[in-house]
Structure formats: structure tokens, C-alpha cells
Design a protein around this motif. Structure first.
Motif, mmCIF file in Angstrom:
data_model
loop_
_atom_site.group_PDB
_atom_site.id
_atom_site.type_symbol
_atom_site.label_atom_id
_atom_site.label_comp_id
_atom_site.label_asym_id
_atom_site.label_seq_id
_atom_site.Cartn_x
_atom_site.Cartn_y
_atom_site.Cartn_z
ATOM 1 N N LYS A 1 0.846 -1.192 0.000
ATOM 2 C CA LYS A 1 0.000 0.000 0.000
ATOM 3 C C LYS A 1 0.882 1.242 0.000
ATOM 4 O O LYS A 1 1.837 1.346 0.770
ATOM 5 N N TYR A 2 0.540 2.192 -0.867
ATOM 6 C CA TYR A 2 1.380 3.376 -1.072
ATOM 7 C C TYR A 2 0.529 4.628 -0.915
ATOM 8 O O TYR A 2 -0.350 4.907 -1.749
ATOM 9 N N LEU A 3 0.768 5.385 0.140
ATOM 10 C CA LEU A 3 0.045 6.625 0.417
ATOM 11 C C LEU A 3 1.022 7.784 0.358
ATOM 12 O O LEU A 3 2.160 7.683 0.827
ATOM 13 N N VAL A 4 0.580 8.892 -0.223
ATOM 14 C CA VAL A 4 1.492 10.009 -0.443
ATOM 15 C C VAL A 4 0.946 11.293 0.172
ATOM 16 O O VAL A 4 -0.244 11.419 0.474
ATOM 17 N N ASP A 5 1.845 12.235 0.344
ATOM 18 C CA ASP A 5 1.504 13.561 0.832
ATOM 19 C C ASP A 5 0.527 14.233 -0.135
ATOM 20 O O ASP A 5 0.626 14.026 -1.354
ATOM 21 N N PRO A 6 -0.432 15.030 0.372
ATOM 22 C CA PRO A 6 -1.412 15.667 -0.527
ATOM 23 C C PRO A 6 -0.800 16.571 -1.584
ATOM 24 O O PRO A 6 -1.453 16.888 -2.590
ATOM 25 N N VAL B 1 6.037 10.790 -13.360
ATOM 26 C CA VAL B 1 4.861 11.661 -13.278
ATOM 27 C C VAL B 1 3.690 10.916 -12.642
ATOM 28 O O VAL B 1 3.354 9.794 -13.043
ATOM 29 N N VAL B 2 3.064 11.588 -11.676
ATOM 30 C CA VAL B 2 1.885 11.037 -11.012
ATOM 31 C C VAL B 2 0.730 10.981 -12.015
ATOM 32 O O VAL B 2 0.455 11.949 -12.726
ATOM 33 N N GLY B 3 0.048 9.845 -12.081
ATOM 34 C CA GLY B 3 -1.084 9.685 -12.982
ATOM 35 C C GLY B 3 -0.705 9.176 -14.352
ATOM 36 O O GLY B 3 -1.565 8.767 -15.132
ATOM 37 N N ARG B 4 0.595 9.226 -14.648
ATOM 38 C CA ARG B 4 1.087 8.681 -15.923
ATOM 39 C C ARG B 4 1.977 7.460 -15.674
ATOM 40 O O ARG B 4 1.764 6.399 -16.254
ATOM 41 N N ASP B 5 2.939 7.624 -14.791
ATOM 42 C CA ASP B 5 3.902 6.552 -14.527
ATOM 43 C C ASP B 5 3.593 5.765 -13.253
ATOM 44 O O ASP B 5 4.059 4.646 -13.087
ATOM 45 N N PHE B 6 2.842 6.367 -12.349
ATOM 46 C CA PHE B 6 2.429 5.642 -11.136
ATOM 47 C C PHE B 6 1.199 6.319 -10.550
ATOM 48 O O PHE B 6 0.952 7.507 -10.775
ATOM 49 N N THR B 7 0.431 5.525 -9.827
ATOM 50 C CA THR B 7 -0.783 6.038 -9.181
ATOM 51 C C THR B 7 -0.790 5.584 -7.721
ATOM 52 O O THR B 7 -0.874 4.380 -7.447
ATOM 53 N N PRO B 8 -0.660 6.504 -6.780
ATOM 54 C CA PRO B 8 -0.698 6.127 -5.368
ATOM 55 C C PRO B 8 -2.055 5.564 -4.984
ATOM 56 O O PRO B 8 -3.067 5.762 -5.685
ATOM 57 N N ASP B 9 -2.091 4.863 -3.854
ATOM 58 C CA ASP B 9 -3.356 4.299 -3.348
ATOM 59 C C ASP B 9 -4.185 5.326 -2.594
ATOM 60 O O ASP B 9 -5.329 5.043 -2.227
ATOM 61 N N GLY B 10 -3.615 6.483 -2.323
ATOM 62 C CA GLY B 10 -4.341 7.525 -1.596
ATOM 63 C C GLY B 10 -3.372 8.505 -0.989
ATOM 64 O O GLY B 10 -2.160 8.481 -1.286
ATOM 65 N N THR B 11 -3.886 9.399 -0.168
ATOM 66 C CA THR B 11 -3.043 10.401 0.489
ATOM 67 C C THR B 11 -3.016 10.151 1.990
ATOM 68 O O THR B 11 -3.884 9.465 2.546
#
Length: 583
Positions: free
Chosen positions: A359-364, A387-397
């Protein structure tokens, strides 16, 4: 009854205790207010107990003034009510658990929501019985891992906890407002400098939550505020304003670079800026991925969690813990990395996390369209322009990055300044969490059940002694506000001849008869020893009966300002009664 130093159970100390870190701990021990029994456990000696009881009285008066009714629960509690709310498990190692001789499970109460809910359910059944506010001032127990700072963070402590029970959310709002106003009056009467900040609810549950923090450099809580708007929050409760998403189409493709010996953000930035990549990099351009493990209460196995924050910020463990509560959280150790070889220390990136189901959560701030430099999941390699949304997509913030002075205020008004404080009060709108657990209903006017909504409101009564001491001391000792001081006046007999001794005795007796509480230093010690103890003990008014008595004069010293005034003995009682605010 006049209190005499010659018979008072008191021994002052000239040296700080070896284990004391903060001024309140040092001075309360040196002045003979408390004594350590075990880590986080203290005895209250006569002077300390007087201050504690004075604070209790202020709290009790203001609680009674809002219509709250005082009751008393035991500290030794059965397991079953806490099982019903899952807090037997959620509290984890902070709970003191024990068994009776028959094998029954018990605990030493850390809070009493369950008991308050049960007692109201047992006594009230009609909508006509509500609203009601109940409170107690009682000893609590928490098995702190690292008790510190004397009575500021102990395993046994005195707390006022009150609970409101209302039929509607609007009624809960009114009860919450009553408590908030009462707390302001209490802390104002105690002479504290404090702030009210937005907070998290933690194991208590509920929604709206505010903390009262006594301003202190030694405080464990960091809070931030915006001078422009009045916004204030504990750092655990700060929400990070997210920037708008960016377009993806104009971003260059991601490229993996060989970046030898760059396991830290600092070494990575230095390498990139020396690599002639066509632009200048800062730590804020990097994405730091921190691996932790979490475990829900009662679970045996840990789960991996990856937290992504901008590389110019650290992960704040207190914010992280608040975000994942009630789960336990810990950093990975060498054994964890060995068990998960896809985690390459210093070079962890989103790719391996996604491929291995972490699980991968990132800063807002890490929003769609933003490009980052981060690990390429291979030793000595990083990827640029991921790039966020192109190369990877976090599971949330997740709110886990440190909050710093200068950050934009979450309300959009100005920037934040930071300070430290001691939590002295906390108020919660609990809602129906505990009412649901125990089916606390009232029969409404239409004969249909109405689920009760609750509020919970705490004040650390024994902690207040230390908080006041932190704010009210100088290099010589304690400086108590009048509302909590152990005595109104400290009379020092500064001489050995009979006239001075008799004069001091008579003045003390007259002050006592006039309604003041008096500490008389009638010991055979030297004036220097007596003056040093008077400064250390911290009674707000010190009266010296000495050589001036032959001229009809005594000396009055204001402990806080140090101002000394000679006044006529004949008018002393009237003057001191007025000074103490007893007229």
C-alpha cells in the motif's frame, strides 16, 4: 490552624534531582511538593496536595456552574465493557491489565466512557431525563512506555473527565459549547497562558475535537497558528492544502539514471546538479519513500505501508501515528528489509511497491501531473521525471509529512508559525460511538427510541500543577498564582530575639483570624536559609518580620515581581487581606 515550618512535613533540596529534565520536575521535587515512587508514579506531600486540591476546587466550581453533576467510578474495572467498544484491544500496551484470583480480567481505567454510558443506560430511559452532564475527578492509569518530566507524563495521574448526553446533535453542540466556555474560565482563573487548537480524537473516537495547550517550550505537543486568521491546530490535526493537478501531456518521459552512492536526498541532489541535466534540482523535486509497518489492535501480523513525501520534508511519526490510528506503527528494521528483498534501501520507488502489493500513500502535495525524482528500485539508480497519474498512481493520500513554520495556513489566510505546548484539556464531540456500543436509547415523545449522542471532556488536573509550574517559576524557585498557591502569605521570622519572634507569631495569628491561609517560618534556621526556602516554595506574598519591627515596620515582598515594600505593622493585616483578594 496555623501551619508552622517547624512542624510541616517538608524537606527542601538544594540540588536538582538527577532524573529531572524540565523546570517543573526539578522545582516540585526540590521544594518538597512531590516525591518519586517509581517511574511515572509520584507521591503528593502536604504542599503539593494543597496545590492539587486548589486546582480541583476551581475545576469543580466551574463544572458545577454549567449544571454538571459529580459522581465517582472505581479505577479497577472489568474487561467486558471495554471489549464491547474494542478498546480492550485498541489501547494495546498502554493499558494496565490484571487478573483476579479466579482468573477474571480487569484493567486500571485510562478513561471511563464505557462506565458513564452504562450508568446512564441503567438509570435513564425517557427523553424527559435528558440532557445530562456527569463528571468525576479521579485517578487514571496508562502504562506509558517512557514516563518523563515528572508529573507531566506519568503512569498514574488525576483527571477530570465529564460526559454529556443529549437527544440531538444540536444539543450536543450546546453541551460542547458549555464545556468550552467552562474550560476558558478554569484556565483563566488558574492564570495560564494557553491556546485552543484543533486536534485529532485518537482512541477516543468522535468528530469535533479541540485541545487546550499551555504555552511552554518544554511541551511535548507542537502546534501551529496563523496570526492573520487565528487558525490554530495541533500538528497532528493540520491538513495540507493540495495544489491543483497539472497537465500530463507536456511532461518529458521518465528516465532512469545511474546515480552511484546517492542513498540520501542530499547526496542525490548534489549528484543531479553535477550531472548537467539541463536544470537545477532541489530536495523539493525529489520523492522520498519511507517504509513502515502497521498492525491493527489484536492482530498478530504486521503489514507494510509506504509513505511518500517531498524530499525536503521528514515524516513526522506523531502525524503518521494519528493518521493510521488505532493501528500500531513502526519503522522497518534490517530483518524486515531482508525479508522483502524488493525493497532496495535508499532507492525505493513506486514501481516495486505496486508490483509487490505494498500500500502506497502520499503527501497531498503529490498530485496528478507533478514530476518527481525518486528511487528506481535498483541500487545506485534513480528515475527522473516520474509523473503522477502517468507513470504511477498512489493508493491515496496521508497526512504524515512534518509541518513547518512558513507553510501556508490550511484556511488560506497567511502562513503558519509554530510553538510548543502542554496539553491541559481536550474536548470531543463523540457522537454515537459509545451509545451504539451499549444501545443507549431514550424513549421519545412518539414512543420511538432515540439514540443518545455524547461528548467527552477531559482536564489533566495533576498535570496542571506541572503546567503552571512550567509557566510560573524563576531562577530561585516556584511562583504560584494566587488561585492555586498552597498559602496566601508566607511569614518569615528573620531574627532570634524574643520581640521579633513574638511579633511574627502575633502577625501570623492575626492574618489567620482574618481569613488568610498562612505559612509561618518559625524555625531556628538562619534568615538566609529561610529566605531561600520562601523563594523556592513560591507563595505569592512573603512577609518578613525582622529588625524593622522595632520601628513599627514589616517588609512585604511580591514573589512574582520581586518588589519589596515596607509597611506599618499596625495596618499590615488590612493591607495583606486586601492584597490577597479576600476583601
Amino acid at each position: 490552624m496555623l501551619t508552622r515550618m517547624s512542624s510541616l512535613f517538608l524537606r527542601t533540596l538544594r540540588e536538582d534531582p538527577a532524573d529531572a529534565e524540565v523546570p517543573s520536575h526539578k522545582l516540585l521535587v526540590r521544594a518538597g511538593y512531590v516525591r518519586r515512587v517509581a517511574p511515572g508514579v509520584y507521591s503528593w506531600l502536604p504542599l503539593g496536595l494543597k496545590v492539587l486540591r486548589n486546582i480541583e476546587q476551581v475545576v469543580r466550581e466551574e463544572m458545577d456552574a454549567i449544571g454538571a453533576q459529580e459522581i465517582q467510578f472505581p479505577a479497577l474495572l472489568p474487561r467486558e465493557p471495554y471489549e464491547a467498544t474494542n478498546r480492550w484491544t485498541e489501547y494495546g500496551p498502554n493499558l494496565f491489565r490484571l487478573k483476579d484470583r479466579k482468573g477474571g480480567d480487569y484493567l486500571l481505567g485510562p478513561t471511563h466512557e464505557e462506565l458513564f454510558t452504562q450508568v446512564v443506560k441503567g438509570e435513564y430511559s425517557s427523553y424527559k431525563d435528558y440532557p445530562v452532564i456527569l463528571y468525576q475527578i479521579q485517578t487514571k492509569y496508562r502504562d506509558e512506555e517512557r514516563p518523563r518530566a515528572g508529573i507531566l507524563r506519568g503512569r498514574e495521574f488525576l483527571m477530570k473527565d465529564s460526559y454529556s448526553f443529549d437527544l440531538t446533535d444540536e444539543g450536543l453542540g450546546e453541551s460542547y459549547a458549555k464545556h468550552r466556555e467552562a474550560y476558558v474560565k478554569i484556565f483563566d482563573r488558574l492564570g495560564l497562558r494557553y491556546v485552543i487548537v484543533s486536534a485529532t480524537s485518537g482512541a477516543m473516537g468522535g468528530s469535533a475535537s479541540e485541545e487546550f495547550l499551555a504555552e511552554s517550550e518544554t511541551g511535548e505537543d507542537t502546534f501551529v497558528r496563523s496570526p492573520e486568521s487565528g487558525y490554530a491546530a495541533n500538528v497532528e490535526a493540520v491538513t495540507t492544502p493540495a495544489p491543483p493537478a497539472q497537465p500530463i501531456e507536456d511532461k518529458p518521459p521518465a528516465q532512469v539514471h545511474h546515480t552511484p552512492d546517492t542513498p540520501t536526498i542530499e547526496t542525490l541532489v548534489d549528484f543531479l546538479n553535477a550531472a548537467d541535466l539541463g536544470r537545477t534540482f532541489t530536495a523539493a523535486d525529489t520523492l522520498k519513500n519511507v517504509l513502515v509497518k502497521t498492525r491493527m489492535p489484536g492482530a498478530k501480523d504486521w503489514e507494510l505501508l509506504a509513505v511518500g513525501v517531498p524530499g525536503d520534508r521528514e515524516v513526522d511519526m506523531k502525524r503518521l501515528e494519528a493518521s493510521v490510528a488505532p493501528a500500531e506503527v513502526a519503522l522497518l528494521d534490517d530483518a524486515d528489509f531482508a525479508a522483502h528483498p524488493f525493497l532496495v534501501k535508499g532507492y525505493i520507488g513506486p514501481g516495486a511497491l505496486a508490483a509487490n502489493g505494498v500500500k502506497y500513500l502520499v503527501d497531498p502535495r503529490i498530485v496528478t501531473g507533478t514530476a518527481w525524482v525518486t528511487g528506481a528500485d535498483k541500487a545506485d539508480h534513480h528515475v527522473v521525471d516520474l509523473v503522477v497519474g502517468r507513470d504511477f498512481t498512489p493508493d491515496g493520500t496521508i497526512e504524515a509529512a512534518e509541518v513547518r513554520a512558513g507553510d501556508p495556513s490550511p484556511d488560506g489566510a497567511g502562513t503558519l508559525v509554530a510553538a510548543r505546548g502542554i496539553e491541559i484539556g481536550h474536548i470531543f464531540q463523540l457522537g454515537r460511538k459509545y451509545a451504539d456500543a451499549f444501545a443507549l436509547d431514550a424513549l421519545g415523545p412518539d414512543s420511538k427510541p432515540v439514540r443518545i449522542t455524547m461528548g467527552s471532556y477531559g482536564i489533566g488536573v495533576s498535570r496542571l500543577v506541572a503546567a503552571i509550574a512550567e509557566q510560573s517559576h524563576d531562577e530561585s524557585g516556584l511562583v504560584w498564582p494566587r488561585a492555586v498557591a498552597p498559602f496566601d502569605v508566607h511569614v518569615v521570622i528573620a531574627g532570634k530575639n524574643e520581640e521579633i519572634t513574638v511579633g511574627g507569631e502575633q502577625l501570623a495569628a492575626e492574618l489567620e483570624a482574618a481569613g488568610l491561609s498562612v505559612l509561618l517560618d518559625d524555625r531556628k534556621a538562619s534568615p538566609g536559609v529561610k529566605f531561600a526556602d520562601a523563594e523556592l516554595i513560591g507563595v505569592p506574598t512573603i512577609v518578613v518580620v525582622g529588625r524593622g519591627l522595632a520601628s513599627g515596620l514589616i517588609e512585604v515582598k511580591d514573589r512574582r515581581t520581586g518588589e519589596r515594600t515596607e509597611i506599618a505593622r499596625d495596618t499590615a493585616v488590612e493591607h495583606l487581606v486586601e492584597l490577597a483578594g479576600k476583601r
